[in-house]
Write an enzyme that holds these catalytic residues in place. Structure first.
Site, PDB file in Angstrom:
ATOM      1  N   SER A 242       0.789  -1.236   0.000  1.00 13.80           N
ATOM      2  CA  SER A 242       0.000   0.000   0.000  1.00 13.80           C
ATOM      3  C   SER A 242       0.820   1.286   0.000  1.00 13.80           C
ATOM      4  O   SER A 242       0.256   2.369  -0.065  1.00 13.80           O
ATOM      5  CB  SER A 242      -0.952   0.018   1.211  1.00 13.80           C
ATOM      6  OG  SER A 242      -0.231   0.059   2.425  1.00 13.80           O
ATOM      7  N   LYS A 287      -4.961   4.537   9.129  1.00 17.74           N
ATOM      8  CA  LYS A 287      -3.870   5.225   8.446  1.00 17.74           C
ATOM      9  C   LYS A 287      -4.037   6.740   8.516  1.00 17.74           C
ATOM     10  O   LYS A 287      -3.055   7.478   8.651  1.00 17.74           O
ATOM     11  CB  LYS A 287      -3.775   4.746   6.993  1.00 17.74           C
ATOM     12  CG  LYS A 287      -3.259   3.320   6.893  1.00 17.74           C
ATOM     13  CD  LYS A 287      -3.202   2.807   5.461  1.00 17.74           C
ATOM     14  CE  LYS A 287      -2.620   1.394   5.441  1.00 17.74           C
ATOM     15  NZ  LYS A 287      -2.560   0.831   4.079  1.00 17.74           N
TER      16      LYS A 287
END
Length: 348
Positions: A242, A287
């Site tokens: 990611s 995140k």
């Protein structure tokens, strides 16, 4: 004390004892929480996250930070019920069933190993995407990933061999090599032209019949890149794909004059392919919390994560939609100069 009161006291003690014991029983859940952030144009352990050799680079400032998700739990280290309950009431973490992270037929070690491979692959792909964005040419090659034990290629071809040709035909991609081998009749020989280190070799490998009767040699291949200069990415103990977008942006920033960030602290996430397409990721809520805690004010968000991100974005964190690497570069240019469009996440 009456018999009734004594009975109630004992019952209450037993309920309390069972509750305490139950709270420390392992449960098949995993707690996801904000993980560390790493500035891709900065350093980790006094070493640059991105090192580029044999190519001119330029100074920059600010931050282009990748963000991560930490997890607690798993088949070999299950959390207890009390930890799960604390997670359920903490808005900055998520508690998910264990099987969403660890497939029932895979161990924690296998998951970690896969994350490491995905991280390595994402670094190569991110470099390819950055070079495409900057119109810097590079080569695609076919390499040997592994050979199947007991098959004809075992002991003849080696991992990391570059396959240049097959039966004299250029090995332009993995499919060309595979189709050329399959065009043989089982028992016939295939001639591979390979580069092994600095050595050019011709290696003859007999074929055998596969389960469906087609010819095979027992080699697993992968596409790889040959870049015109070395790009080394050091992120320590971080896995998964990611961070691709942020790696690409860090490489672009270092290879171009000026500061892509304008001195701002920017964080973001998203997978990336070699053409620069940005893909969705998991753990967006955690995140974003990690990004905000690191001081970021702008968060580059994959388009497919926008709806979820809008519901969970911390106050003071501006969400900028990232569809492609090129679009992300343009958005950062617009943020820095005040000219141009800055695509935002929208509900829908």
């Amino acid at each position: 004390m009456s018999r009734r009161a004594l009975t109630l006291l004992i019952a209450g003690f037993l309920v309390l004892a069972l509750g305490v014991i139950g709270a420390f029983q392992p449960v098949p859940y995993v707690v996801l929480s904000p993980g560390p952030t790493e500035n891709t144009i900065g350093e980790v352990d006094k070493k640059p996250v991105i090192s580029i050799k044999d190519r001119q680079t330029y100074p920059t400032s600010g931050a282009l930070s990748l963000v991560t998700v930490a997890y607690q739990g798993g088949p070999n280290a299950r959390i207890d019920l009390l930890t799960a309950l604390r997670g359920w009431i903490d808005p900055s973490v998520a508690v998910v069933p264990e099987e969403t992270i660890f497939a029932p037929d895979r161990t924690a070690q296998e998951v970690e190993e896969e994350n490491t491979v995905e991280m390595s692959n994402s670094q190569e792909t991110a470099t390819a995407a950055a070079l495409n964005e900057l119109k810097i040419p590079y080569k695609m090659v076919v390499t040997v990933a592994t050979t199947q034990k007991g098959r004809p290629a075992d002991g003849k071809l080696r991992a990391e061999d570059v396959i240049d040709s097959v039966d004299g035909k250029p090995a332009s991609d993995v499919n060309v090599v595979g189709d050329t081998v399959k065009a043989h009749k089982p028992g016939e020989t295939v001639v591979f032209g390979v580069t092994r280190g600095q050595e050019k070799l011709e290696i003859s490998v007999p074929t055998v019949a596969g389960e469906e009767g087609q010819a095979l040699v027992g080699v697993e291949m992968r596409a790889a890149y040959q870049f015109p200069f070395d790009v080394d990415i050091n992120v320590g103990d971080v896995g998964g794909p990611s961070a691709g977008l942020m790696f690409s942006l860090g490489i672009v920033d270092k290879l171009t004059p000026g500061e892509l960030t304008g001195g701002k602290k920017i964080a973001g996430t998203g997978t990336i392919d070699s053409t620069g397409q940005v893909g969705p990721i998991g753990g967006i809520a955690q995140k974003m919390v990690g990004a905000k805690e690191s001081g970021a004010t702008i968060f580059l968000t994959p388009a497919d994560n926008c709806a979820e991100a809008m519901r969970a974005a911390p106050d003071g964190l501006r969400l900028v939609r990232a569809d492609t690497l090129h679009g992300a570069v343009q958005a950062l240019d617009a943020l820095r100069t005040g000219n141009g469009n800055v695509p935002a996440c929208e509900a829908g």
